[in-house]
Write a protein that holds these residues in place. Structure first.
Motif, PDB file in Angstrom:
ATOM      1  N   ALA A 148      -8.500  -6.619 -10.261  1.00  0.00           N
ATOM      2  CA  ALA A 148      -7.664  -7.282  -9.248  1.00  0.00           C
ATOM      3  C   ALA A 148      -7.648  -8.805  -9.384  1.00  0.00           C
ATOM      4  CB  ALA A 148      -8.089  -6.861  -7.846  1.00  0.00           C
ATOM      5  N   THR A 149      -7.686  -9.287 -10.611  1.00  0.00           N
ATOM      6  CA  THR A 149      -7.632 -10.732 -10.835  1.00  0.00           C
ATOM      7  C   THR A 149      -6.277 -11.196 -11.344  1.00  0.00           C
ATOM      8  OG1 THR A 149      -8.494 -10.464 -13.077  1.00  0.00           O
ATOM      9  CG2 THR A 149     -10.110 -10.880 -11.314  1.00  0.00           C
ATOM     10  N   LYS A 150      -5.400 -10.252 -11.673  1.00  0.00           N
ATOM     11  CA  LYS A 150      -4.088 -10.612 -12.194  1.00  0.00           C
ATOM     12  C   LYS A 150      -3.043  -9.621 -11.683  1.00  0.00           C
ATOM     13  CE  LYS A 150      -1.546 -11.209 -16.495  1.00  0.00           C
ATOM     14  NZ  LYS A 150      -1.557 -11.026 -17.940  1.00  0.00           N
ATOM     15  N   VAL A 151      -1.925 -10.146 -11.246  1.00  0.00           N
ATOM     16  CA  VAL A 151      -0.820  -9.296 -10.820  1.00  0.00           C
ATOM     17  C   VAL A 151      -0.132  -8.738 -12.062  1.00  0.00           C
ATOM     18  CG1 VAL A 151       1.395  -9.249  -9.620  1.00  0.00           C
ATOM     19  CG2 VAL A 151      -0.506 -10.570  -8.683  1.00  0.00           C
ATOM     20  N   THR A 152       0.120  -7.434 -12.042  1.00  0.00           N
ATOM     21  CA  THR A 152       0.760  -6.763 -13.173  1.00  0.00           C
ATOM     22  C   THR A 152       2.056  -6.096 -12.739  1.00  0.00           C
ATOM     23  OG1 THR A 152      -0.512  -4.743 -12.769  1.00  0.00           O
ATOM     24  CG2 THR A 152      -1.442  -6.337 -14.334  1.00  0.00           C
ATOM     25  N   ALA A 153       2.684  -6.647 -11.749  1.00  0.00           N
ATOM     26  CA  ALA A 153       3.863  -6.016 -11.158  1.00  0.00           C
ATOM     27  C   ALA A 153       5.078  -5.991 -12.066  1.00  0.00           C
ATOM     28  CB  ALA A 153       4.218  -6.711  -9.844  1.00  0.00           C
ATOM     29  N   ASP A 154       5.029  -6.696 -13.180  1.00  0.00           N
ATOM     30  CA  ASP A 154       6.205  -6.742 -14.049  1.00  0.00           C
ATOM     31  C   ASP A 154       6.148  -5.741 -15.202  1.00  0.00           C
ATOM     32  OD1 ASP A 154       4.185  -7.997 -15.437  1.00  0.00           O
ATOM     33  OD2 ASP A 154       5.404  -9.682 -16.096  1.00  0.00           O
ATOM     34  N   SER A 155       5.361  -4.702 -15.071  1.00  0.00           N
ATOM     35  CA  SER A 155       5.264  -3.700 -16.128  1.00  0.00           C
ATOM     36  C   SER A 155       6.462  -2.746 -16.085  1.00  0.00           C
ATOM     37  CB  SER A 155       3.970  -2.886 -15.972  1.00  0.00           C
ATOM     38  OG  SER A 155       4.081  -2.017 -14.867  1.00  0.00           O
ATOM     39  N   ALA A 190       9.053   2.684 -10.988  1.00  0.00           N
ATOM     40  CA  ALA A 190       8.679   3.099  -9.633  1.00  0.00           C
ATOM     41  C   ALA A 190       9.532   2.402  -8.586  1.00  0.00           C
ATOM     42  CB  ALA A 190       7.203   2.816  -9.390  1.00  0.00           C
ATOM     43  N   LEU A 191       9.704   1.106  -8.728  1.00  0.00           N
ATOM     44  CA  LEU A 191      10.465   0.348  -7.735  1.00  0.00           C
ATOM     45  C   LEU A 191      11.946   0.724  -7.747  1.00  0.00           C
ATOM     46  CD1 LEU A 191       8.716  -3.105  -8.061  1.00  0.00           C
ATOM     47  CD2 LEU A 191       8.386  -1.363  -6.289  1.00  0.00           C
ATOM     48  N   ASP A 224       0.814  -1.215   0.000  1.00  0.00           N
ATOM     49  CA  ASP A 224       0.000   0.000   0.000  1.00  0.00           C
ATOM     50  C   ASP A 224       0.847   1.265   0.000  1.00  0.00           C
ATOM     51  OD1 ASP A 224      -2.385  -1.434  -0.027  1.00  0.00           O
ATOM     52  OD2 ASP A 224      -2.430  -1.573   2.157  1.00  0.00           O
ATOM     53  N   ARG A 225       1.948   1.280   0.731  1.00  0.00           N
ATOM     54  CA  ARG A 225       2.773   2.488   0.802  1.00  0.00           C
ATOM     55  C   ARG A 225       3.713   2.595  -0.397  1.00  0.00           C
ATOM     56  NH1 ARG A 225      -0.899   2.748   2.970  1.00  0.00           N
ATOM     57  NH2 ARG A 225      -1.344   2.873   5.182  1.00  0.00           N
ATOM     58  N   ILE A 226       4.425   1.530  -0.704  1.00  0.00           N
ATOM     59  CA  ILE A 226       5.316   1.551  -1.859  1.00  0.00           C
ATOM     60  C   ILE A 226       4.491   1.641  -3.139  1.00  0.00           C
ATOM     61  CG2 ILE A 226       7.063   0.237  -3.130  1.00  0.00           C
ATOM     62  CD1 ILE A 226       8.044  -0.763  -0.372  1.00  0.00           C
ATOM     63  N   GLY A 227       3.295   1.087  -3.094  1.00  0.00           N
ATOM     64  CA  GLY A 227       2.396   1.136  -4.239  1.00  0.00           C
ATOM     65  C   GLY A 227       2.012   2.538  -4.655  1.00  0.00           C
ATOM     66  N   ALA A 228       2.131   3.504  -3.752  1.00  0.00           N
ATOM     67  CA  ALA A 228       1.844   4.897  -4.126  1.00  0.00           C
ATOM     68  C   ALA A 228       2.775   5.355  -5.246  1.00  0.00           C
ATOM     69  CB  ALA A 228       1.990   5.807  -2.906  1.00  0.00           C
TER      70      ALA A 228
END
Length: 110
Positions: free
Chosen positions: A38-45, A51-52, A20-24
């Motif tokens: 919210a059915t699929k993780v898209t963290a590899d965009s 951002a990371l 939640d915090r890093i997600g900002a």
């Protein structure tokens, strides 16, 4: 701004080590950690990677720290103890500041 606000006495940003915090930062970069339903993780965009990497740079240069690095249980506590110039928290920080740190003057920005 976190880099500019970091001094010998306080870190620029107290940052909770949660999605939640890093997600900002992910949202600021134009993406999300999941698709719209919210059915699929898209963290590899590419946006999430940008951002990371930015968050990692803040942590690496010391302008952002996790609460435990600031002898605090959560970012609001570190902010209230004035160990951080800024934090990213929900609206409950107002009540916590009023009850735990009533003499600390601050401004909330949405």
């Amino acid at each position: 701004m976190a880099r500019k606000l970091t001094t010998e006495k306080q870190v620029g940003l107290a940052l909770g080590d949660t999605r939640d915090r890093i997600g900002a930062f992910v949202v600021q970069a134009g993406d999300s950690v999941t698709n719209k339903d919210a059915t699929k993780v898209t963290a590899d965009s590419p946006e999430n990677l940008k951002a990371l990497k930015f968050v990692r740079s803040l942590l690496a240069d010391g302008s952002a720290k996790y609460p435990k690095q600031l002898d605090s249980g959560w970012s609001g506590e570190a902010f209230g103890k004035q160990k951080a110039a800024m934090t990213i928290e929900g609206n409950w920080i107002a009540g916590a500041m009023k009850s735990d740190q009533p003499d600390v003057k601050y401004v909330a920005v949405a």
